[in-house]
Every structure is written in structure tokens, then in C-alpha cells.
Design a protein around this motif. Structure first.
Motif, mmCIF file in Angstrom:
data_model
loop_
_atom_site.group_PDB
_atom_site.id
_atom_site.type_symbol
_atom_site.label_atom_id
_atom_site.label_comp_id
_atom_site.label_asym_id
_atom_site.label_seq_id
_atom_site.Cartn_x
_atom_site.Cartn_y
_atom_site.Cartn_z
ATOM 1 N N ILE A 67 16.107 -58.520 -5.644
ATOM 2 C CA ILE A 67 14.674 -58.527 -5.918
ATOM 3 C C ILE A 67 13.967 -57.496 -5.044
ATOM 4 N N LEU A 68 14.310 -57.453 -3.774
ATOM 5 C CA LEU A 68 13.635 -56.550 -2.843
ATOM 6 C C LEU A 68 14.002 -55.084 -3.061
ATOM 7 N N ARG A 69 15.093 -54.805 -3.780
ATOM 8 C CA ARG A 69 15.471 -53.422 -4.101
ATOM 9 C C ARG A 69 14.835 -52.923 -5.395
ATOM 10 N N LYS A 104 9.957 -56.685 -7.257
ATOM 11 C CA LYS A 104 9.061 -56.835 -6.098
ATOM 12 C C LYS A 104 7.629 -57.024 -6.549
ATOM 13 N N ALA A 105 7.217 -56.278 -7.571
ATOM 14 C CA ALA A 105 5.857 -56.433 -8.112
ATOM 15 C C ALA A 105 5.686 -57.813 -8.737
ATOM 16 N N ALA A 106 6.715 -58.288 -9.430
ATOM 17 C CA ALA A 106 6.652 -59.626 -10.029
ATOM 18 C C ALA A 106 6.554 -60.687 -8.933
ATOM 19 N N ARG A 107 7.281 -60.487 -7.846
ATOM 20 C CA ARG A 107 7.236 -61.432 -6.717
ATOM 21 C C ARG A 107 5.840 -61.457 -6.098
ATOM 22 N N LYS A 108 5.221 -60.294 -5.987
ATOM 23 C CA LYS A 108 3.866 -60.219 -5.444
ATOM 24 C C LYS A 108 2.875 -60.941 -6.357
ATOM 25 N N SER A 109 3.032 -60.778 -7.670
ATOM 26 C CA SER A 109 2.169 -61.481 -8.624
ATOM 27 C C SER A 109 2.385 -62.985 -8.528
ATOM 28 N N PHE A 110 3.638 -63.394 -8.370
ATOM 29 C CA PHE A 110 3.963 -64.812 -8.207
ATOM 30 C C PHE A 110 3.284 -65.359 -6.955
ATOM 31 N N ASP A 111 3.365 -64.607 -5.857
ATOM 32 C CA ASP A 111 2.713 -65.020 -4.612
ATOM 33 C C ASP A 111 1.218 -65.217 -4.825
ATOM 34 N N PHE A 156 16.533 -52.434 -14.655
ATOM 35 C CA PHE A 156 16.626 -53.812 -15.083
ATOM 36 C C PHE A 156 17.674 -54.468 -14.200
ATOM 37 N N PRO A 157 17.826 -55.719 -14.046
ATOM 38 C CA PRO A 157 17.392 -56.780 -14.930
ATOM 39 C C PRO A 157 15.978 -57.238 -14.628
ATOM 40 N N LEU A 158 15.399 -57.909 -15.578
ATOM 41 C CA LEU A 158 14.083 -58.494 -15.389
ATOM 42 C C LEU A 158 14.186 -59.798 -14.618
#
Length: 78
Positions: free
Chosen positions: A29-31, A36-43, A13-15
Motif C-alpha cells: 500500500i505504501l509503495r 496511498k491516496a485511497a488510504r488517505k481518503s479512508f483516514d 495496479f492492484p486496486l
């Protein structure tokens, strides 16, 4: 509770990343596999032709430049 404590102990965490400079937030975020998965979903969501984006109750600042740049780079709905 035990599962959550285990995740916290493992650094899973954190979320969200609420503190620090934009660069520090992006590095965190990148670590994180989760972030990273959330960022990919956002993209993916931003690229969906019918997508829209709004914020509710959040004032974006220079500490959120990584987020704003991502929005600009991905061109919502294109």
C-alpha cells in the motif's frame, strides 16, 4: 483495454492487496501512489464526525491487522 494493460505493465495496479501478511500488505500500500491516496481518503472518512464503518461479505483476519489498527488509531467519528 490498452490503457488498463499499460497500467498493469507499469505496476500501477492492484486496486486492492488481497494476498500476503498484514506487514506485506501495508508495505505494498505504501509503495503505490493510488493505494496511498485511497488510504488517505479512508483516514479522512473515518475522522468525519458522522462516519460509520461496516464490512459486507468480508471476514477480517490477522492478515488484515494493518487495517484494523488503522481503524483503532483513527477512532471513527472523532
Amino acid at each position: 483495454m490498452e490503457r488498463t494493460r499499460g497500467y498493469l505493465d507499469e505496476g500501477r495496479f492492484p486496486l486492492i492487496v488481497a494476498e500476503g501478511t498484514s506487514e506485506a500488505k501495508l508495505a505494498r500500500i505504501l509503495r503505490s501512489p493510488y493505494l496511498k491516496a485511497a488510504r488517505k481518503s479512508f483516514d479522512w472518512a473515518l475522522r468525519t464526525p458522522s462516519s460509520s464503518l461496516f464490512t459486507l461479505g468480508h471476514g477480517l483476519s490477522d492478515r488484515d491487522a494493518h487495517f484494523l489498527k488503522r481503524i483503532g488509531d483513527l477512532k471513527i467519528g472523532s
